[in-house]
Design an enzyme around this catalytic site. Structure first.
Site, PDB file in Angstrom:
ATOM      1  N   SER A   1       0.869  -1.189   0.000  1.00 19.76           N
ATOM      2  CA  SER A   1       0.000   0.000   0.000  1.00 19.76           C
ATOM      3  C   SER A   1       0.894   1.224   0.000  1.00 19.76           C
ATOM      4  CB  SER A   1      -0.850  -0.011   1.286  1.00 19.76           C
ATOM      5  OG  SER A   1      -1.501   1.227   1.468  1.00 19.76           O
TER       6      SER A   1
ATOM      7  N   TYR B   1      -1.737  -0.276  10.869  1.00 20.64           N
ATOM      8  CA  TYR B   1      -1.892  -0.808   9.501  1.00 20.64           C
ATOM      9  C   TYR B   1      -0.647  -0.478   8.685  1.00 20.64           C
ATOM     10  CZ  TYR B   1      -3.549  -1.226   4.686  1.00 20.64           C
ATOM     11  OH  TYR B   1      -3.663  -1.556   3.358  1.00 20.64           O
TER      12      TYR B   1
HETATM   13  P1  NAP Z   1     -11.223  -6.429   0.543  1.00 19.93           P
HETATM   14  O1  NAP Z   1     -12.146  -6.100  -0.566  1.00 19.93           O
HETATM   15  O2  NAP Z   1     -11.659  -6.257   1.957  1.00 19.93           O
HETATM   16  O3  NAP Z   1     -10.724  -7.941   0.309  1.00 19.93           O
HETATM   17  C1  NAP Z   1      -9.871  -8.546   1.249  1.00 19.93           C
HETATM   18  C2  NAP Z   1      -9.718 -10.006   0.881  1.00 19.93           C
HETATM   19  O4  NAP Z   1      -8.853 -10.615   1.857  1.00 19.93           O
HETATM   20  C3  NAP Z   1     -11.038 -10.772   0.916  1.00 19.93           C
HETATM   21  O5  NAP Z   1     -11.020 -11.739  -0.099  1.00 19.93           O
HETATM   22  C4  NAP Z   1     -11.002 -11.440   2.279  1.00 19.93           C
HETATM   23  O6  NAP Z   1     -11.836 -12.593   2.287  1.00 19.93           O
HETATM   24  C5  NAP Z   1      -9.514 -11.764   2.386  1.00 19.93           C
HETATM   25  N1  NAP Z   1      -9.055 -12.007   3.751  1.00 19.93           N
HETATM   26  C6  NAP Z   1      -9.191 -11.209   4.830  1.00 19.93           C
HETATM   27  N2  NAP Z   1      -8.672 -11.810   5.903  1.00 19.93           N
HETATM   28  C7  NAP Z   1      -8.198 -13.014   5.502  1.00 19.93           C
HETATM   29  C8  NAP Z   1      -7.571 -14.103   6.143  1.00 19.93           C
HETATM   30  N3  NAP Z   1      -7.320 -14.103   7.452  1.00 19.93           N
HETATM   31  N4  NAP Z   1      -7.229 -15.188   5.399  1.00 19.93           N
HETATM   32  C9  NAP Z   1      -7.495 -15.229   4.073  1.00 19.93           C
HETATM   33  N5  NAP Z   1      -8.089 -14.236   3.412  1.00 19.93           N
HETATM   34  C10 NAP Z   1      -8.440 -13.143   4.123  1.00 19.93           C
HETATM   35  O7  NAP Z   1      -9.860  -5.581   0.421  1.00 19.93           O
HETATM   36  P2  NAP Z   1      -9.066  -5.019  -0.848  1.00 19.93           P
HETATM   37  O8  NAP Z   1      -9.284  -3.560  -0.905  1.00 19.93           O
HETATM   38  O9  NAP Z   1      -9.302  -5.833  -2.036  1.00 19.93           O
HETATM   39  O10 NAP Z   1      -7.582  -5.214  -0.305  1.00 19.93           O
HETATM   40  C11 NAP Z   1      -6.714  -6.223  -0.785  1.00 19.93           C
HETATM   41  C12 NAP Z   1      -5.309  -5.852  -0.337  1.00 19.93           C
HETATM   42  O11 NAP Z   1      -4.976  -4.547  -0.819  1.00 19.93           O
HETATM   43  C13 NAP Z   1      -5.125  -5.798   1.168  1.00 19.93           C
HETATM   44  O12 NAP Z   1      -3.864  -6.338   1.506  1.00 19.93           O
HETATM   45  C14 NAP Z   1      -5.187  -4.315   1.478  1.00 19.93           C
HETATM   46  O13 NAP Z   1      -4.500  -4.012   2.664  1.00 19.93           O
HETATM   47  C15 NAP Z   1      -4.505  -3.744   0.251  1.00 19.93           C
HETATM   48  N6  NAP Z   1      -4.812  -2.354  -0.072  1.00 19.93           N
HETATM   49  C16 NAP Z   1      -6.109  -1.929  -0.115  1.00 19.93           C
HETATM   50  C17 NAP Z   1      -6.367  -0.584  -0.406  1.00 19.93           C
HETATM   51  C18 NAP Z   1      -7.768  -0.032  -0.430  1.00 19.93           C
HETATM   52  O14 NAP Z   1      -7.927   1.208  -0.334  1.00 19.93           O
HETATM   53  N7  NAP Z   1      -8.789  -0.854  -0.577  1.00 19.93           N
HETATM   54  C19 NAP Z   1      -5.283   0.288  -0.691  1.00 19.93           C
HETATM   55  C20 NAP Z   1      -3.997  -0.202  -0.675  1.00 19.93           C
HETATM   56  C21 NAP Z   1      -3.765  -1.532  -0.373  1.00 19.93           C
HETATM   57  P3  NAP Z   1     -12.446 -13.245   3.640  1.00 19.93           P
HETATM   58  O15 NAP Z   1     -12.927 -12.131   4.487  1.00 19.93           O
HETATM   59  O16 NAP Z   1     -13.513 -14.171   3.157  1.00 19.93           O
HETATM   60  O17 NAP Z   1     -11.312 -14.012   4.262  1.00 19.93           O
END
Ligand code: NAP
Length: 244
Positions: free
Chosen positions: A142, A155
């Protein structure tokens, strides 16, 4: 014949958001994608969508921070015909707010899901990739892994750890032909951290990246020519100034 024909990819956190779009894109490029996250039903929906489009995918539910679950997912992926040489460490959570109000459990949960999972999956894949003589590990970090933000310090610590792991691993693994990339997006239009720090109404009018755009960056890193590697990709929407 498409770019990733014959290759097998593990994508963590593939049930929604960035992971979902990455799984769909890598499958469209010819990979068999092994999707994992905790909720089976959401994974099954993505697998069905990929298969309906003619792609190959399978789902193995599991907690990315659990060593036994990681072993199970990797064993499944090893049994899929093809060359298991792509790992996308994407699973992650954000529990935001002032550090003084954060519980030990919430701190540990973020470290476990965001950092321990990267360690576990990467450690499991390294011997497989070494044997093959190459492969791709993409860690979704991120901009919080390159800068600091009030209300996101814990975070941010997990994402700096992810960037640090990625930089060290690049030095360790590139001599073996293994490419390690940290992808560092700004805000992405997913439901990430909703109810754990982000109020959906507050981001409704903010320009955020599409999860498909981040998936394209991940695929771009994976599809580099044999003699090139991308170590870090920082992705911002056009309306946002850089933080570094
Ligand atoms: P999201 O829509 O909340 O998706 C998160 C995914 O991770 C879901 O598939 C969730 O499925 C899975 N997950 C959560 N806890 C888990 C666990 N203990 N074991 C296995 N799977 C798990 O989030 P996203 O925005 O796509 O984010 C994906 C990545 O990008 C993350 O690492 C986040 O920190 C990073 N990121 C996000 C943003 C943003 O603004 N959205 C910006 C920069 C970076 P389940 O809940 O079913 O396990």
């Amino acid at each position: 014949m498409t770019e990733l024909d014959g290759r097998v990819a593990i994508v963590t956190g593939a049930s929604r958001g960035i992971g979902r779009e990455t799984a769909i894109l890598l499958a469209a490029q010819g990979a068999h994608v092994v999707l994992t996250a905790r909720k089976q039903a959401e994974l099954d929906d993505v697998v069905a969508k990929i298969q309906a489009a003619g792609g190959a995918a399978s789902a193995v539910p599991g907690d990315a921070s659990s060593p036994t679950d990681v072993t199970r997912v990797v064993e499944h992926a090893r049994a899929v015909p093809g060359r298991l040489d792509i790992l996308v460490n994407n699973a992650g959570v954000g529990i935001l707010g002032p550090l003084a109000a954060m519980s030990v459990e919430d701190f540990d949960t973020q470290m476990a899901i965001n950092v321990r999972s990267v360690f576990l999956y990467t450690r499991a894949l390294i011997p497989i990739l070494e044997k093959l003589g190459g492969g791709n590990i993409v860690n979704v970090a991120s901009i919080s892994g390159l800068a600091g933000f009030a209300g996101a310090s814990a975070y941010s610590a997990t994402k700096w750890a992810t960037v640090g792991l990625s930089r060290g691993l690049d030095k360790e693994l590139s001599p073996k032909g293994i490419k390690v990339t940290a992808v560092c997006p700004a805000g992405v239009d997913t439901t990430w951290a909703f109810n754990t720090g982000i109020d959906p109404a507050e981001v409704a009018n903010v320009e955020r990246l599409k999860p498909q755009t981040v998936a394209e960056s991940i695929a771009f890193a994976i599809n580099q020519p044999a003699n090139a590697r991308l170590t870090e990709l920082v992705v911002y929407p056009m309306s946002e100034n850089g933080h570094q």
